[in-house]
Write a protein that holds these residues in place. Sequence first.
Motif, PDB file in Angstrom:
ATOM      1  N   GLN A 125       0.826  -1.213   0.000  1.00 43.20           N
ATOM      2  CA  GLN A 125       0.000   0.000   0.000  1.00 43.20           C
ATOM      3  C   GLN A 125       0.858   1.259   0.000  1.00 43.20           C
ATOM      4  O   GLN A 125       0.535   2.246  -0.657  1.00 43.20           O
ATOM      5  CB  GLN A 125      -0.924   0.009   1.212  1.00 43.20           C
ATOM      6  CG  GLN A 125      -1.971   1.113   1.193  1.00 43.20           C
ATOM      7  CD  GLN A 125      -2.997   0.902   0.092  1.00 43.20           C
ATOM      8  OE1 GLN A 125      -3.707  -0.103   0.081  1.00 43.20           O
ATOM      9  NE2 GLN A 125      -3.088   1.843  -0.838  1.00 43.20           N
ATOM     10  N   LYS A 126       1.959   1.203   0.720  1.00 48.44           N
ATOM     11  CA  LYS A 126       2.880   2.346   0.760  1.00 48.44           C
ATOM     12  C   LYS A 126       3.394   2.672  -0.643  1.00 48.44           C
ATOM     13  O   LYS A 126       3.410   3.841  -1.053  1.00 48.44           O
ATOM     14  CB  LYS A 126       4.046   2.032   1.701  1.00 48.44           C
ATOM     15  CG  LYS A 126       5.065   3.148   1.845  1.00 48.44           C
ATOM     16  CD  LYS A 126       6.163   2.756   2.815  1.00 48.44           C
ATOM     17  CE  LYS A 126       7.067   1.674   2.232  1.00 48.44           C
ATOM     18  NZ  LYS A 126       8.232   1.376   3.122  1.00 48.44           N
ATOM     19  N   TYR A 127       3.799   1.645  -1.376  1.00 47.73           N
ATOM     20  CA  TYR A 127       4.270   1.866  -2.743  1.00 47.73           C
ATOM     21  C   TYR A 127       3.132   2.335  -3.655  1.00 47.73           C
ATOM     22  O   TYR A 127       3.310   3.238  -4.477  1.00 47.73           O
ATOM     23  CB  TYR A 127       4.867   0.576  -3.312  1.00 47.73           C
ATOM     24  CG  TYR A 127       6.105   0.084  -2.613  1.00 47.73           C
ATOM     25  CD1 TYR A 127       7.129   0.958  -2.252  1.00 47.73           C
ATOM     26  CD2 TYR A 127       6.268  -1.269  -2.325  1.00 47.73           C
ATOM     27  CE1 TYR A 127       8.269   0.505  -1.619  1.00 47.73           C
ATOM     28  CE2 TYR A 127       7.419  -1.739  -1.694  1.00 47.73           C
ATOM     29  CZ  TYR A 127       8.414  -0.847  -1.335  1.00 47.73           C
ATOM     30  OH  TYR A 127       9.553  -1.307  -0.708  1.00 47.73           O
ATOM     31  N   LEU A 128       1.967   1.709  -3.498  1.00 49.77           N
ATOM     32  CA  LEU A 128       0.844   2.049  -4.366  1.00 49.77           C
ATOM     33  C   LEU A 128       0.383   3.483  -4.138  1.00 49.77           C
ATOM     34  O   LEU A 128       0.000   4.173  -5.089  1.00 49.77           O
ATOM     35  CB  LEU A 128      -0.316   1.082  -4.139  1.00 49.77           C
ATOM     36  CG  LEU A 128      -1.516   1.255  -5.081  1.00 49.77           C
ATOM     37  CD1 LEU A 128      -1.096   1.085  -6.540  1.00 49.77           C
ATOM     38  CD2 LEU A 128      -2.621   0.266  -4.729  1.00 49.77           C
ATOM     39  N   ASN A 129       0.432   3.946  -2.903  1.00 47.54           N
ATOM     40  CA  ASN A 129       0.059   5.337  -2.624  1.00 47.54           C
ATOM     41  C   ASN A 129       0.941   6.306  -3.409  1.00 47.54           C
ATOM     42  O   ASN A 129       0.466   7.328  -3.924  1.00 47.54           O
ATOM     43  CB  ASN A 129       0.170   5.625  -1.127  1.00 47.54           C
ATOM     44  CG  ASN A 129      -0.927   4.966  -0.319  1.00 47.54           C
ATOM     45  OD1 ASN A 129      -1.947   4.526  -0.867  1.00 47.54           O
ATOM     46  ND2 ASN A 129      -0.746   4.889   0.988  1.00 47.54           N
ATOM     47  N   LEU A 130       2.233   5.989  -3.510  1.00 44.62           N
ATOM     48  CA  LEU A 130       3.151   6.833  -4.274  1.00 44.62           C
ATOM     49  C   LEU A 130       2.793   6.816  -5.754  1.00 44.62           C
ATOM     50  O   LEU A 130       2.817   7.853  -6.428  1.00 44.62           O
ATOM     51  CB  LEU A 130       4.595   6.366  -4.070  1.00 44.62           C
ATOM     52  CG  LEU A 130       5.167   6.549  -2.658  1.00 44.62           C
ATOM     53  CD1 LEU A 130       6.511   5.823  -2.523  1.00 44.62           C
ATOM     54  CD2 LEU A 130       5.328   8.032  -2.330  1.00 44.62           C
TER      55      LEU A 130
ATOM     56  N   ASN B  68      -0.200   9.258 -10.601  1.00 44.04           N
ATOM     57  CA  ASN B  68      -1.103   8.891 -11.693  1.00 44.04           C
ATOM     58  C   ASN B  68      -2.485   8.566 -11.117  1.00 44.04           C
ATOM     59  O   ASN B  68      -2.793   7.419 -10.806  1.00 44.04           O
ATOM     60  CB  ASN B  68      -0.555   7.688 -12.465  1.00 44.04           C
ATOM     61  CG  ASN B  68      -1.384   7.362 -13.695  1.00 44.04           C
ATOM     62  OD1 ASN B  68      -2.125   8.194 -14.203  1.00 44.04           O
ATOM     63  ND2 ASN B  68      -1.269   6.142 -14.177  1.00 44.04           N
ATOM     64  N   LYS B  69      -3.283   9.604 -10.982  1.00 43.71           N
ATOM     65  CA  LYS B  69      -4.618   9.439 -10.408  1.00 43.71           C
ATOM     66  C   LYS B  69      -5.560   8.812 -11.431  1.00 43.71           C
ATOM     67  O   LYS B  69      -5.360   8.896 -12.631  1.00 43.71           O
ATOM     68  CB  LYS B  69      -5.162  10.800  -9.950  1.00 43.71           C
ATOM     69  CG  LYS B  69      -4.356  11.434  -8.833  1.00 43.71           C
ATOM     70  CD  LYS B  69      -4.906  12.800  -8.465  1.00 43.71           C
ATOM     71  CE  LYS B  69      -4.075  13.442  -7.345  1.00 43.71           C
ATOM     72  NZ  LYS B  69      -4.569  14.778  -6.986  1.00 43.71           N
ATOM     73  N   ASP B  70      -6.606   8.189 -10.922  1.00 47.98           N
ATOM     74  CA  ASP B  70      -7.652   7.592 -11.772  1.00 47.98           C
ATOM     75  C   ASP B  70      -7.076   6.577 -12.768  1.00 47.98           C
ATOM     76  O   ASP B  70      -7.467   6.537 -13.934  1.00 47.98           O
ATOM     77  CB  ASP B  70      -8.414   8.687 -12.535  1.00 47.98           C
ATOM     78  CG  ASP B  70      -9.071   9.687 -11.599  1.00 47.98           C
ATOM     79  OD1 ASP B  70      -9.607   9.257 -10.563  1.00 47.98           O
ATOM     80  OD2 ASP B  70      -9.055  10.889 -11.912  1.00 47.98           O
TER      81      ASP B  70
END
Length: 213
Positions: free
Chosen positions: A94-99, A104-106
């Motif tokens: 999750q930490k990596y994915l948040n970055l 790159n939103k949406d």
Amino acid sequence: MKNLILGICLMIGVKAFSQTSYEKAMTEKIAIVEQRKTPDEFTALANDFKRIGDKEKTQWLPYYYAAFATIQKGRTLMREGKTEELDLTAAEAQKYLNLAMQLNKDSAENLILQKMIHSLKMMVNPQQRFMSEGMLAAEALSKAEKIDAENPRITLMRAEDTYYTPEQFGGSKSKGLELFQKALDQYTVYQPKTKLDPNWGKSEAEYFLAKKP
């Protein structure tokens, strides 16, 4: 004027070299993602992608792949029965994915990974967490489908869920196999936006269909 032109040319050359170096590093690491087998191998690969991301600053894909490698680590741990390690692994992913999401939103691809993270957390205790993590996983996948309905990885996730869910809870191995076939059909026509964009999952669909009676 000559010096100015020379300076501009050098700046362009450095930028082009930097981009080429980034693409080369990413291509080499992406090529081995689906070849990794052990939790330690996935951890090392995630660290490699993170280092690329920290160096580039504006690229979302290194963090995406760091998250993906960590999720694959979690799925390996799950197959080994080490469910007590899944919460910590999911938090790391999750930490990596948040970055990646910040850059790159949406993104349907990011939402697919979000679904996978919630599914990992659910597997710590499926009965207790289905109404929380299970529902969040389904929500993330639905959001991804609204963005990129023909993405084969969305169908692949639905195939997994259908295949592994007991029939009394709405699952079906035969329907799961139908979805794996649909995913495989989608892989034949779906084109990643760039050569670095996600293109994983086809081999998994092929594996399940090869088991088909």
